[in-house]
Design a protein around this motif. Structure first.
Motif, PDB file in Angstrom:
ATOM      1  N   SER A   1     -23.413   4.488  33.880  1.00 21.13           N
ATOM      2  CA  SER A   1     -24.338   3.455  34.352  1.00 21.13           C
ATOM      3  C   SER A   1     -23.817   2.101  33.892  1.00 21.13           C
ATOM      4  N   LYS A   2     -24.105   1.066  34.703  1.00 21.75           N
ATOM      5  CA  LYS A   2     -23.714  -0.295  34.339  1.00 21.75           C
ATOM      6  C   LYS A   2     -24.835  -1.255  34.715  1.00 21.75           C
ATOM      7  N   HIS A   3     -25.314  -1.986  33.703  1.00 24.80           N
ATOM      8  CA  HIS A   3     -26.368  -2.982  33.883  1.00 24.80           C
ATOM      9  C   HIS A   3     -25.766  -4.377  33.841  1.00 24.80           C
ATOM     10  N   TYR A   4     -26.278  -5.258  34.700  1.00 25.39           N
ATOM     11  CA  TYR A   4     -26.072  -6.697  34.568  1.00 25.39           C
ATOM     12  C   TYR A   4     -27.450  -7.295  34.285  1.00 25.39           C
ATOM     13  N   GLY A   5     -27.791  -7.435  33.051  1.00 23.92           N
ATOM     14  CA  GLY A   5     -29.144  -7.858  32.721  1.00 23.92           C
ATOM     15  C   GLY A   5     -30.141  -6.810  33.183  1.00 23.92           C
ATOM     16  N   ASP A   6     -31.057  -7.224  34.063  1.00 23.54           N
ATOM     17  CA  ASP A   6     -32.059  -6.296  34.590  1.00 23.54           C
ATOM     18  C   ASP A   6     -31.569  -5.556  35.832  1.00 23.54           C
ATOM     19  N   VAL A   7     -30.388  -5.908  36.323  1.00 26.09           N
ATOM     20  CA  VAL A   7     -29.857  -5.293  37.542  1.00 26.09           C
ATOM     21  C   VAL A   7     -29.037  -4.059  37.178  1.00 26.09           C
ATOM     22  N   LEU A   8     -29.353  -2.933  37.816  1.00 32.82           N
ATOM     23  CA  LEU A   8     -28.618  -1.688  37.596  1.00 32.82           C
ATOM     24  C   LEU A   8     -27.631  -1.517  38.745  1.00 32.82           C
ATOM     25  N   ALA A   9     -26.353  -1.836  38.492  1.00 34.93           N
ATOM     26  CA  ALA A   9     -25.338  -1.806  39.544  1.00 34.93           C
ATOM     27  C   ALA A   9     -24.791  -0.403  39.780  1.00 34.93           C
ATOM     28  N   VAL A  10     -24.619   0.363  38.719  1.00 40.38           N
ATOM     29  CA  VAL A  10     -24.167   1.756  38.806  1.00 40.38           C
ATOM     30  C   VAL A  10     -25.162   2.599  38.027  1.00 40.38           C
ATOM     31  N   ASP A  11     -25.636   3.680  38.657  1.00 43.93           N
ATOM     32  CA  ASP A  11     -26.769   4.431  38.111  1.00 43.93           C
ATOM     33  C   ASP A  11     -26.419   5.909  37.952  1.00 43.93           C
ATOM     34  N   ASP A  12     -26.036   6.289  36.724  1.00 45.70           N
ATOM     35  CA  ASP A  12     -25.793   7.701  36.396  1.00 45.70           C
ATOM     36  C   ASP A  12     -24.796   8.345  37.356  1.00 45.70           C
ATOM     37  N   LEU A  13     -23.659   7.710  37.534  1.00 47.42           N
ATOM     38  CA  LEU A  13     -22.639   8.164  38.487  1.00 47.42           C
ATOM     39  C   LEU A  13     -21.703   9.174  37.825  1.00 47.42           C
ATOM     40  N   SER A  14     -21.589  10.343  38.442  1.00 45.72           N
ATOM     41  CA  SER A  14     -20.668  11.386  37.962  1.00 45.72           C
ATOM     42  C   SER A  14     -19.784  11.842  39.105  1.00 45.72           C
ATOM     43  N   ILE A  15     -18.482  11.643  38.977  1.00 47.96           N
ATOM     44  CA  ILE A  15     -17.513  12.108  39.962  1.00 47.96           C
ATOM     45  C   ILE A  15     -16.247  12.536  39.229  1.00 47.96           C
ATOM     46  N   ALA A  16     -15.486  13.431  39.860  1.00 48.09           N
ATOM     47  CA  ALA A  16     -14.196  13.854  39.324  1.00 48.09           C
ATOM     48  C   ALA A  16     -13.214  13.940  40.487  1.00 48.09           C
ATOM     49  N   ILE A  17     -12.060  13.307  40.331  1.00 45.74           N
ATOM     50  CA  ILE A  17     -11.055  13.252  41.391  1.00 45.74           C
ATOM     51  C   ILE A  17      -9.780  13.922  40.903  1.00 45.74           C
ATOM     52  N   GLU A  18      -9.309  14.881  41.662  1.00 49.21           N
ATOM     53  CA  GLU A  18      -8.101  15.616  41.304  1.00 49.21           C
ATOM     54  C   GLU A  18      -6.857  14.760  41.559  1.00 49.21           C
ATOM     55  N   PRO A  19      -5.766  15.024  40.834  1.00 46.32           N
ATOM     56  CA  PRO A  19      -4.517  14.295  41.075  1.00 46.32           C
ATOM     57  C   PRO A  19      -3.994  14.555  42.489  1.00 46.32           C
ATOM     58  N   GLY A  20      -3.343  13.558  43.046  1.00 46.74           N
ATOM     59  CA  GLY A  20      -2.688  13.706  44.349  1.00 46.74           C
ATOM     60  C   GLY A  20      -3.587  13.559  45.547  1.00 46.74           C
ATOM     61  N   LYS A  21      -4.848  13.183  45.357  1.00 50.12           N
ATOM     62  CA  LYS A  21      -5.785  13.031  46.460  1.00 50.12           C
ATOM     63  C   LYS A  21      -5.879  11.564  46.883  1.00 50.12           C
ATOM     64  N   THR A  22      -6.128  11.361  48.178  1.00 48.71           N
ATOM     65  CA  THR A  22      -6.429  10.034  48.699  1.00 48.71           C
ATOM     66  C   THR A  22      -7.914  10.011  49.022  1.00 48.71           C
ATOM     67  N   VAL A  23      -8.661   9.165  48.311  1.00 50.92           N
ATOM     68  CA  VAL A  23     -10.128   9.192  48.351  1.00 50.92           C
ATOM     69  C   VAL A  23     -10.650   7.845  48.828  1.00 50.92           C
TER      70      VAL A  23
END
Length: 294
Positions: free
Chosen positions: A10-32
């Motif tokens: 998660s990432k807050h800018y003051g009271d603004v929540l720009a990223v909210d509990d983000l979970s991702i995993a990217i394997e090597p060699g992928k174009t995403v």
């Protein structure tokens, strides 16, 4: 080991929540492809991955390291939306300056060829068009031969021909088993050039899969045909139809059940239907549905 991991970030800018509990995993060699409307958290996520921002909560890992460690090791290259070029230097001088900062850079000639800049090598940076400057930013991003390449709106300011050349260059670079993550507003590029699509809306993960999987999940199909001057009244009452568009003598029906819609069209109307076409939902329709739901 995954190339990129966001673990409940998660990432807050003051009271603004720009990223909210983000979970991702990217394997090597992928174009995403990373998709999302304006303000969805795409650029914040890229900056977190580069170590330019720190998470308010959660962790970001690059090949098991922190982003700062990965950047110092030369494992990541980035092409951001805006990045000033040193105006007095030529394209060749600028690329050579940057490549010398890395422990194992690509050969200068190889970089120029990869970014389609050989003919512009002697031109000063302040004499470049917007599309040419984007190609130089791509060259700077790959100069250090990074294992992970981050591209934020890479084809903005490029014309159609330049875009085609850019994506050919990107595929050539990725062919060596490198990981590419690109954020774009051009959904057709995400559809055509990615192994996987991640959609973010309001800072949260809205969808994750291949473009085909995400389009299939949108559900709706379209049925289109020529209607000419015939009346279109009543088409919205056909089975499965959720929307009707009529333009220049062509009807487009958006439907959740194309078989039922076709049966109703032929059995329940007297229309003379010509040039019938069926298609599944495109990525734009899936994207709009996902971001609207979010």
């Amino acid at each position: 080991m995954n190339a990129i991991v966001f673990d409940h970030v998660s990432k807050h800018y003051g009271d603004v929540l720009a990223v909210d509990d983000l979970s991702i995993a990217i394997e090597p060699g992928k174009t995403v492809a990373l998709l999302g409307p304006n303000g969805a958290g795409k650029s914040t996520s890229v900056n977190l991955l580069l170590g330019l921002l720190k998470p308010s909560r959660g962790t970001v890992a690059v090949h098991g390291r922190t982003p700062d460690e990965a950047v110092k090791a030369g494992e990541m290259g980035a092409m951001l939306q805006n990045g000033a070029l040193i105006p007095e230097l030529s394209v060749k001088e600028l690329i050579d300056l940057v490549r010398r900062l890395y422990p194992r850079p690509l050969d200068l000639r190889q970089i120029l060829e990869l970014a389609d800049l050989t003919d512009l090598a002697g031109r000063r940076a302040n004499k470049l068009s917007g599309g040419q400057a984007q190609r130089v930013r791509f060259a700077l991003a790959v100069a250090g031969a990074p294992r992970i390449l981050l591209l934020d709106e890479p084809t903005s300011a490029m014309d159609v021909e330049s875009r085609l050349r850019f994506w050919a260059s990107m595929h050539d670079y990725a062919a060596g088993g490198r990981t590419v993550l690109f954020a774009t507003h051009y959904l057709e590029e995400a559809d055509e050039h990615s192994d996987r699509v991640i959609v973010i809306a309001r800072g949260r993960l809205a969808a994750d899969g291949t473009a085909a999987e995400i389009k299939a999940g949108a559900g709706d199909h379209t049925v289109s045909f020529l209607i000419g001057e015939q009346p279109s009244a009543g088409l919205d009452r056909l089975p499965g139809v959720s929307a009707v568009e009529v333009a220049d003598g062509t009807v487009t029906l958006r439907t959740a059940d194309s078989d039922a819609t076709l049966a109703g069209l032929y059995r329940g109307t007297t229309l003379d239907v010509r040039e019938l076409r069926l298609s599944g939902a495109d990525l734009e329709a899936a994207f709009l549905a996902l971001t609207k739901e979010s």
